[in-house]
Scaffold this motif. Structure first.
Motif, PDB file in Angstrom:
ATOM      1  N   SER A 160      34.333   1.090  -5.751  1.00  0.00           N
ATOM      2  CA  SER A 160      32.974   1.001  -5.507  1.00  0.00           C
ATOM      3  C   SER A 160      32.886   0.563  -3.910  1.00  0.00           C
ATOM      4  N   GLY A 161      31.526   0.126  -3.698  1.00  0.00           N
ATOM      5  CA  GLY A 161      31.240  -0.289  -2.254  1.00  0.00           C
ATOM      6  C   GLY A 161      32.247  -1.430  -1.784  1.00  0.00           C
ATOM      7  N   LEU A 169      34.572   0.715  -0.095  1.00  0.00           N
ATOM      8  CA  LEU A 169      34.049   1.594   0.923  1.00  0.00           C
ATOM      9  C   LEU A 169      33.720   0.753   2.134  1.00  0.00           C
ATOM     10  N   TYR A 194      40.783   5.835  -6.475  1.00  0.00           N
ATOM     11  CA  TYR A 194      39.575   5.535  -5.497  1.00  0.00           C
ATOM     12  C   TYR A 194      38.076   6.051  -6.104  1.00  0.00           C
ATOM     13  N   SER A 195      37.303   5.065  -6.383  1.00  0.00           N
ATOM     14  CA  SER A 195      36.232   5.618  -7.315  1.00  0.00           C
ATOM     15  C   SER A 195      34.869   4.924  -7.217  1.00  0.00           C
ATOM     16  N   VAL A 196      33.793   5.178  -7.473  1.00  0.00           N
ATOM     17  CA  VAL A 196      32.535   4.636  -7.343  1.00  0.00           C
ATOM     18  C   VAL A 196      32.529   3.580  -8.353  1.00  0.00           C
ATOM     19  N   ILE A 197      33.463   3.658  -9.493  1.00  0.00           N
ATOM     20  CA  ILE A 197      33.282   2.650 -10.718  1.00  0.00           C
ATOM     21  C   ILE A 197      34.720   2.687 -11.387  1.00  0.00           C
ATOM     22  N   CYS A 215      33.048   2.358 -16.374  1.00  0.00           N
ATOM     23  CA  CYS A 215      32.388   3.531 -16.816  1.00  0.00           C
ATOM     24  C   CYS A 215      32.449   3.956 -18.367  1.00  0.00           C
TER      25      CYS A 215
END
Length: 316
Positions: A200-201, A204, A220-223, A228
């Motif tokens: 996530s952030g 990032l 590497y992922s947003v969640i 999820c």
């Protein structure tokens, strides 16, 4: 010894091999031949296992308790690392470390998330989940590096930014957003490497770079797959399916042009050979630095912006 489920068949064979070696005499040719055959079988099984890992298995490897963390790499690849502390505003966040270190005669500003090995360290490091002051410390060090014309390396390894109420009160979202904005405009070369979890952030916030790389067994992922799964299926039981759907492995990210390269790991994962892995990371850093150093600051900034702006764009 910390074993993951898919490593247990290999461990059983290795245990059997040790027993055979103990029993085998130098003159017993039949036993020696059996030992060599078993060694080959183990090597083949390792190759087959680790070359065909699922997304969830790579997530498990990225969280392996013996896996090298940011400071492990820093102490292996630098000769004189000096850690710098504090955001000059609230506190010194132990989940985010950074400082100056020399690699092959070149001084770098090195920043990364740091997890802990035991309960005490995990509490102190907050499981690698930085508060706003951690991201503000990272930005302070980046601006210092820019001022003194020192290239920047970031190591990403976090399950996410700390989601506590106090973190939100002190401006967690604003701190990460400011880092994103400022990192786009840094005049010095920026190399970002995902060495474990990139969630996530929180990941990032220190991952806007000229080159973004991933170690082979990282994600590497947003969640995270668990989060999820809990959102889509109201249960963590579908985390393996979520890991496949999220396309979070290095191969997936490279095919989607979201990263610039994958760094090979030793067979079995980075934790099996820290020195070898560190040398690979060091080589990748120096190769990319030499390439980026040939560009002007304006060209680097322009290419950096263009790269991230192209992500998610579909042309018909």
């Amino acid at each position: 010894m910390n074993l993951l489920d898919f490593e247990k068949p290999i461990a059983e064979l290795e245990s059997k091999l040790e027993d055979m070696k103990t029993l085998a005499g130098d003159s017993d040719k039949e036993v020696q031949a059996a030992v060599k055959a078993l060694e080959k079988k183990i090597l083949d099984l390792k190759k087959e296992t680790f070359e065909n890992l699922t997304g969830w298995q790579r997530v498990q490897l990225s969280r392996h308790p013996d896996r090298p963390y940011t400071l492990d790499y820093i102490y292996e690849i630098t000769t004189d690392f000096i850690e710098l502390h504090g955001d000059r505003n609230v506190a010194d966040d132990k989940a985010m470390v950074g400082g100056l270190g020399t690699i092959e005669g070149q001084t770098f500003m090195i920043i990364g998330q740091q997890k802990g090995r035991n309960t005490k360290q995990r509490q102190m490091r907050n499981f690698g989940m930085a508060n706003p002051e951690g991201y503000r410390k990272a930005l302070r060090l980046m601006k210092m590096a820019e001022k003194f014309n020192k290239p920047i390396i970031t190591f990403i390894d976090t399950p996410g930014a700390f989601p506590g109420l106090e973190a939100e009160e002190r401006g967690q979202g604003e701190a990460i957003a400011r880092n994103l904005k400022e990192m786009f405009m840094l005049k010095v070369p920026v190399i970002c490497i995902v060495i474990g979890e990139g969630a996530s952030g929180g990941a990032l916030g220190i991952a806007i770079g000229d080159k973004v790389l991933m170690l082979e067994n990282t994600w590497y992922s947003v969640i995270s797959p668990e989060s999820c799964s809990s959102i889509l299926w109201r249960s963590w039981d579908y985390k393996e399916q979520a890991a496949e759907v999220l396309k979070l492995t290095g191969k997936d990210m490279l095919s989607l042009k979201l990263i610039d390269g994958i760094v090979k790991e030793p067979l079995g994962g980075a934790h099996t050979n820290l020195k070898w892995m560190s040398q690979e990371v060091k080589k990748v850093i120096m190769d990319n630095f030499k390439e980026l150093n040939k560009l002007t600051p304006e060209d680097r900034i322009s290419k950096r912006i263009d790269k991230f702006c192209a992500m998610g764009v579909v042309k018909e």
